[in-house]
Structure formats: C-alpha cells, structure tokens
Design a protein around this motif. Sequence first.
Motif, PDB file in Angstrom:
ATOM      1  N   TYR A 215       0.838  -1.212   0.000  1.00  0.00           N
ATOM      2  CA  TYR A 215       0.000   0.000   0.000  1.00  0.00           C
ATOM      3  C   TYR A 215       0.868   1.256   0.000  1.00  0.00           C
ATOM      4  O   TYR A 215       0.613   2.202  -0.747  1.00  0.00           O
ATOM      5  N   GLN A 216       1.933   1.286   0.850  1.00  0.00           N
ATOM      6  CA  GLN A 216       2.794   2.462   0.927  1.00  0.00           C
ATOM      7  C   GLN A 216       3.567   2.663  -0.365  1.00  0.00           C
ATOM      8  O   GLN A 216       3.710   3.789  -0.853  1.00  0.00           O
ATOM      9  N   ILE A 217       4.064   1.568  -0.949  1.00  0.00           N
ATOM     10  CA  ILE A 217       4.805   1.670  -2.202  1.00  0.00           C
ATOM     11  C   ILE A 217       3.913   2.190  -3.315  1.00  0.00           C
ATOM     12  O   ILE A 217       4.300   3.067  -4.092  1.00  0.00           O
ATOM     13  N   ALA A 218       2.694   1.651  -3.384  1.00  0.00           N
ATOM     14  CA  ALA A 218       1.748   2.110  -4.403  1.00  0.00           C
ATOM     15  C   ALA A 218       1.428   3.590  -4.212  1.00  0.00           C
ATOM     16  O   ALA A 218       1.330   4.348  -5.185  1.00  0.00           O
ATOM     17  N   LYS A 219       1.275   4.004  -2.967  1.00  0.00           N
ATOM     18  CA  LYS A 219       0.994   5.408  -2.669  1.00  0.00           C
ATOM     19  C   LYS A 219       2.136   6.306  -3.116  1.00  0.00           C
ATOM     20  O   LYS A 219       1.926   7.362  -3.727  1.00  0.00           O
ATOM     21  N   ASP A 220       3.382   5.887  -2.816  1.00  0.00           N
ATOM     22  CA  ASP A 220       4.551   6.671  -3.204  1.00  0.00           C
ATOM     23  C   ASP A 220       4.670   6.813  -4.711  1.00  0.00           C
ATOM     24  O   ASP A 220       5.130   7.843  -5.224  1.00  0.00           O
ATOM     25  N   LEU A 221       4.243   5.776  -5.443  1.00  0.00           N
ATOM     26  CA  LEU A 221       4.359   5.778  -6.903  1.00  0.00           C
ATOM     27  C   LEU A 221       3.096   6.294  -7.587  1.00  0.00           C
ATOM     28  O   LEU A 221       3.061   6.418  -8.812  1.00  0.00           O
TER      29      LEU A 221
ATOM     30  N   LEU B 287      10.104   2.676  -9.763  1.00  0.00           N
ATOM     31  CA  LEU B 287      10.609   2.128  -8.495  1.00  0.00           C
ATOM     32  C   LEU B 287      12.054   2.572  -8.255  1.00  0.00           C
ATOM     33  O   LEU B 287      12.416   3.000  -7.151  1.00  0.00           O
ATOM     34  N   LEU B 288      12.887   2.492  -9.283  1.00  0.00           N
ATOM     35  CA  LEU B 288      14.292   2.865  -9.145  1.00  0.00           C
ATOM     36  C   LEU B 288      14.450   4.357  -8.870  1.00  0.00           C
ATOM     37  O   LEU B 288      15.345   4.771  -8.126  1.00  0.00           O
ATOM     38  N   ALA B 289      13.567   5.168  -9.450  1.00  0.00           N
ATOM     39  CA  ALA B 289      13.638   6.612  -9.232  1.00  0.00           C
ATOM     40  C   ALA B 289      13.139   6.995  -7.844  1.00  0.00           C
ATOM     41  O   ALA B 289      13.699   7.869  -7.189  1.00  0.00           O
ATOM     42  N   CYS B 290      12.085   6.309  -7.373  1.00  0.00           N
ATOM     43  CA  CYS B 290      11.476   6.635  -6.092  1.00  0.00           C
ATOM     44  C   CYS B 290      12.309   6.121  -4.921  1.00  0.00           C
ATOM     45  O   CYS B 290      12.404   6.758  -3.882  1.00  0.00           O
ATOM     46  N   TYR B 291      12.940   4.948  -5.111  1.00  0.00           N
ATOM     47  CA  TYR B 291      13.745   4.343  -4.046  1.00  0.00           C
ATOM     48  C   TYR B 291      15.157   4.086  -4.570  1.00  0.00           C
ATOM     49  O   TYR B 291      15.469   2.977  -5.027  1.00  0.00           O
TER      50      TYR B 291
END
Length: 233
Positions: free
Chosen positions: A25-31, A56-60
């Motif tokens: 849920y948190q990953i989806a929210k961040d992206l 994903l690579l840009a966000c984390y």
Amino acid sequence: MNIEAVETIQDRLKQVFDGLGLTIYQIAKDLGENPSKFYNILSGRAKPSYDTIMSLLACYPQIRADYLLRGILPVLGEGGSEGNSRFIVSEENLIEVPFVPIKFYASFVETYTEGFRKMDMETYRVRNASLRSNKPVVVIEISGNSMTPQLSNGAKVLAEQVDQSNWEYQSGGIFAVMYRDFFVVKRIRDNELMTKKYLTLHSDNPLGGSVTVGHKDLRGMWKIVSIVDSPVE
C-alpha cells in the motif's frame, strides 16, 4: 549458482519490497499507483512494465538496478551506488548517525537505556533520503552469515528504532533485536508478543536457525531500513 535461472522478476520484487520494509500500500501510494497492480504482479497474474520498474528505481534509489533487472546481489545498496549511478550524492545530502561495528556490540548492549547513547561510539555517514522519519537510527555492522544472501558478514545496514509500544505490531521484515545480553539481526517469523508473550526470530540462511525470545527478555528493537554498504567479495 545462477540466480537469474531460479528467480523471476516477481521473486526479485518480493525481495526488494521486503528489503525496503514497506507495505505494498505504501509503495503504491509513493508511486501514485493502485495497490492492486502490485498485488497482481507479485501473485504472478501480471508482469511489471518498464515504466513501473523505472519508477521504483527513481522513487527508491537504494534499490540496486543490477538486482532488480538481472538478479545480481545485493538487493539494496546506498542510493548513489554503482547500480544506480545516475543519483549523485553531495555533501549536503549526507548525515552522520551512530555506528555500531562488530567490536562494539558488547558495549552497545551495556550502554543501552531507552534508546542508544552516542558516547564512545563512532559515526557513519548516510544519505538524508534514507531517513524516513524522525525516529532514532543507527548503522549496524552485520556479524556472521545467518542472514545471507541478503545480508552478508561485514555489511552495514541502517536501522530505525522501534518504540516499545509498537514491538507487538512488527512482522515480516528484518530487525536488530536486543534481548538479555544478546544482540542479533534476524527476520521476524512469528510475533506473538500480544497474545503468547514471545517473538520468534528466523535466519534467512537455512543453517542459521531460529530463536524464540520472551517479552520480558526484550530490551530493544530496530527495523533494518536499508543496506548502506556491502563488503567486496
């Protein structure tokens, strides 16, 4: 062993998400995505698109592109690592946090009170972006191979302190746990602190075994946030 031959992209994503210590849920929210998209990917009903992987690579930036795309360990690294060389780390993006190398494990246990003391402790520089909250953090050096292949002997990890009131709600990720006079880094397999008053910690290495810790013996808990340095093999 050829990791790519036995790991699918879904397997690698599971390792990445677990290493990040974040919920889907948190990953989806961040992206800015729907969580169902990632549930479908992890269950094998769908495959991640190129745009999803790049997001994903840009966000984390701590995710190593070499692992996500090719299965080359380690799973995570410092944000400016070779796998993601486009991320530049400048001096103003760095912060010093207390460092607990192997030789200081004993003194770390002895000086522990409500958190950790900085007296007689070295420091280690990490990226500001690695810190997700204002909770106390510490860099810990891994001793032994009980958590291989993800965490090898000598690796340094960023660990975020878990407040005592939240111990019983932790599950799934890798934690540094202080109990009695022991200080270990293992994965939480069963958290029965709320009901049966014990916690079961498990090694990723099949030879590492498990340990059960009673609630009354717990003295501290830190959640492993990311790998900040991996030893050169």
